[in-house]
Design an enzyme around this catalytic site. Structure first.
Site, short mmCIF file in Angstrom:
data_model
loop_
_atom_site.label_atom_id
_atom_site.label_comp_id
_atom_site.label_asym_id
_atom_site.label_seq_id
_atom_site.Cartn_x
_atom_site.Cartn_y
_atom_site.Cartn_z
N SER A 68 -11.36 -78.81 32.53
CA SER A 68 -11.88 -80.04 33.00
C SER A 68 -11.01 -80.87 33.66
O SER A 68 -9.73 -80.61 33.18
CB SER A 68 -12.51 -80.48 31.68
N1 SAH Z 1 -12.83 -77.57 27.64
C1 SAH Z 1 -12.69 -76.60 28.72
C2 SAH Z 1 -13.78 -76.49 29.70
C3 SAH Z 1 -14.13 -75.18 30.36
S1 SAH Z 1 -15.26 -74.89 31.23
C4 SAH Z 1 -11.31 -76.53 29.29
O1 SAH Z 1 -10.65 -78.16 29.42
O2 SAH Z 1 -10.73 -75.81 29.77
C5 SAH Z 1 -16.72 -74.48 29.92
C6 SAH Z 1 -16.33 -73.48 29.10
O3 SAH Z 1 -17.62 -73.46 28.32
C7 SAH Z 1 -16.25 -72.05 29.90
O4 SAH Z 1 -15.13 -71.41 29.41
C8 SAH Z 1 -17.49 -71.30 29.58
O5 SAH Z 1 -17.38 -69.85 29.23
C9 SAH Z 1 -17.89 -71.85 28.31
N2 SAH Z 1 -19.22 -71.76 27.85
C10 SAH Z 1 -20.24 -71.71 28.61
N3 SAH Z 1 -21.47 -71.63 27.99
C11 SAH Z 1 -21.11 -71.25 26.58
C12 SAH Z 1 -21.85 -70.96 25.19
N4 SAH Z 1 -23.20 -70.92 25.19
N5 SAH Z 1 -21.07 -70.82 24.32
C13 SAH Z 1 -19.71 -71.03 24.32
N6 SAH Z 1 -18.97 -71.47 25.48
C14 SAH Z 1 -19.53 -71.29 26.50
#
Ligand code: SAH
Length: 218
Positions: A68
């Site tokens: 993010s």
């Molecule tokens: N907070 C993270 C954001 C990563 S993007 C950072 O700053 O790096 C969002 C993440 O949510 C991805 O890694 C994706 O695989 C995960 N995601 C999407 N759907 C999900 C679900 N149902 N359960 C758990 N994780 C999920």
């Protein structure tokens, strides 16, 4: 081996500039700004990308996912710390683990769920390297939450579902708050939802763009 300290484009000066920018953009919580200043974001991404780690932008972390944007991390963290600092938080979407690392320096106990095994394992290594031992990671589907650790004082969702997942509201304590982007692909509304005994109160913060929250574990 990438250093935690950082040199050149990952140096303290570069990080300080990012914090200055966030503060100009309206982030005012000093605790949040201090944590962003000292958290080595470049360790949460591929080495090839690390020269861009302190730009205020989302960056790819593989598997079609992104780390993010620092402004969004700061904004969501600031919002979830008010009006009282939660002592137990659940994050959905560990991804790189960067948001998790920021939370772990401000909140007592941090639980975080990721559905992609490779990202989950990498995040675990990084958080251990930074000695953030108050973080509990789990591979699974965030739609189900983490029932045997509920209730949570706060939930932060970093992937966007089309509608608010009911199960997550059930896992909030009364008075607890969830921050979550809700909507279609590309653009979503960032909502703060407070659970009350009689129902929920919704407050809208701003328009954001998150990767979709997908069903099931990968
Ligand atoms: N907070 C993270 C954001 C990563 S993007 C950072 O700053 O790096 C969002 C993440 O949510 C991805 O890694 C994706 O695989 C995960 N995601 C999407 N759907 C999900 C679900 N149902 N359960 C758990 N994780 C999920």
């Amino acid at each position: 081996m990438i250093s935690t300290q950082g040199i050149g484009m990952t140096s303290q000066r570069t990080r300080d500039r990012l914090v200055e920018r966030l503060s100009k953009e309206g982030i005012s919580d000093q605790g949040v700004l201090d944590v962003i200043r000292k958290t080595p974001r470049h360790l949460f991404m591929d080495e090839a990308m690390s020269s861009r780690a302190y730009e205020d932008t989302a960056l790819p972390i593989g598997h079609g996912q992104t780390i993010s944007q620092p402004y969004i991390v700061a904004r969501m963290t600031e919002a979830i710390l008010q009006p009282v600092v939660p002592s137990k938080i659940l994050e959905i979407g560990t991804g790189s683990g960067y948001q998790t690392a920021v939370l772990a320096q401000l909140i007592d106990q941090v639980y975080s769920i990721e559905r992609i095994d490779a990202l989950h394992s990498l995040a675990r290594q990084r958080l251990q390297q930074l000695k953030l031992h108050n973080v509990h990671l789990r591979l699974g589907d965030g739609y189900a939450g983490w029932r045997n650790k509920a209730p949570f004082d706060a939930i932060i969702v970093t992937a966007a579902p089309e509608t608010i997942p009911r199960e997550l509201i059930q896992q909030l304590s009364f008075g607890g708050r969830m921050i979550i982007p809700v909507g279609e692909q590309l653009q979503q509304r960032l909502l703060v939802i407070t659970r009350e005994e009689e129902g929920v109160i919704e407050e809208e913060l701003e328009w954001v763009s998150f990767v979709p929250m997908l069903k099931g574990q990968n």
